[in-house]
Design an enzyme around this catalytic site. Sequence first.
Site, PDB file in Angstrom:
ATOM      1  N   LYS A  59      66.292 120.582 -30.976  1.00 41.38           N
ATOM      2  CA  LYS A  59      65.290 120.020 -30.061  1.00 41.38           C
ATOM      3  C   LYS A  59      65.394 120.504 -28.623  1.00 41.38           C
ATOM      4  CE  LYS A  59      63.006 118.365 -32.320  1.00 41.38           C
ATOM      5  NZ  LYS A  59      62.304 119.103 -33.428  1.00 41.38           N
ATOM      6  N   HIS A 120      71.354 126.531 -35.305  1.00 39.59           N
ATOM      7  CA  HIS A 120      71.742 125.413 -34.439  1.00 39.59           C
ATOM      8  C   HIS A 120      73.266 125.288 -34.398  1.00 39.59           C
ATOM      9  CE1 HIS A 120      67.736 124.010 -33.819  1.00 39.59           C
ATOM     10  NE2 HIS A 120      67.556 123.448 -34.987  1.00 39.59           N
ATOM     11  N   SER A 150      63.937 113.713 -27.586  1.00 40.64           N
ATOM     12  CA  SER A 150      63.213 114.539 -28.553  1.00 40.64           C
ATOM     13  C   SER A 150      63.859 114.443 -29.941  1.00 40.64           C
ATOM     14  CB  SER A 150      63.202 115.990 -28.063  1.00 40.64           C
ATOM     15  OG  SER A 150      62.479 116.804 -28.943  1.00 40.64           O
TER      16      SER A 150
END
Length: 307
Positions: A59, A120, A150
């Site tokens: 995010k 990620h 988020s």
Amino acid sequence: MKSQKSYTEQLKDVKEVFQRFTLKPVEGVPLMKPIADNWEKVASFRAHPNDLLIATYPKAGTTWIQEMVDLILNNGDAEKCQRAPIPERIPFLEIFSSPTIPSGVELLEQTPSPRVIKTHLPLQLVPQSFWEQRCKVIYVARNAKDNLVSYFHFDRMNQTQPEPGPWSGYITKFMKGELSWGSWYDHVKGYWQEREKRGILYLFYEEMKQNPRQEIVRVMNYLGQSLPDDIIEKIVELTSFKSMKSNPMANYTFFPDFIFDHKVSPFMRKGEVGDWKNHFSEEESAIFDAHYAEQMKGSDIPFKTVI
Ligand code: PPS
């Protein structure tokens, strides 16, 4: 042979395999269980010297930088960048397979060079081969509070992530590094500390928002590309929040609602800096700030929480 069915149709065929997965640690970092179960394949991934790795904490602006990079590498050709949903254009390294969709590693094995790859993973879990091959790496960081907000809304709508639970408890989980992909603090610091030694281009969501043209030019230069002004302007426009929100190949509406339920919260939610102010109470903010100061002590990463 490539399936004749669309990406969305292929996912719909295997609806039953998706669920809110639990998390399982890999070297102390909580990952979605099917990622952890497939870890050996990820760790032994073989990078090519001309691979480009896009790394982010979830995010932080992953999809945004992916779209920028794809457009830069394709000379701002909007049509070309609509060739496929973003996970097919830029595979997600550690993502697990479903019976109809290959895992990130499998998809990358079928992808010709030069490849652009999303991850990620925190720096210490990035497969060694990327460093051995001296691959280019672009990292995007987003200020902790907006990143957390988020992620909270994402975990509400993403039906494959653990339930976020109530907001106040979610803040605690974030602070403790209990969310998927672990501690935000370790993540942003890990890449920051190594950025010079490993030649990582370290970008900020807030800078991309404040001066998208400048950041696109930085990416272009890092990639050794040179594009005329009018194309750069076109890329600024095509990567605006408004354009990307209505781009079906970037806005994740290609995921059926049993994966991403946009009715709960759209993937392209607000795209702003400072939305945390609409979520944190004064007390929550004070507790968070004190913990943040402790975690980030000695670090000089220039985050902005407002622009
Ligand atoms: S993911 O699931 O980790 O890949 O998500 P990621 O793409 O990193 O983050 C999604 C958030 O980025 C916002 N976003 C943008 N903001 C500004 N401009 C553009 N073009 C843009 N594209 C995506 C998206 O809206 C999510 O942030 P929030 O704050 O939830 O709106």
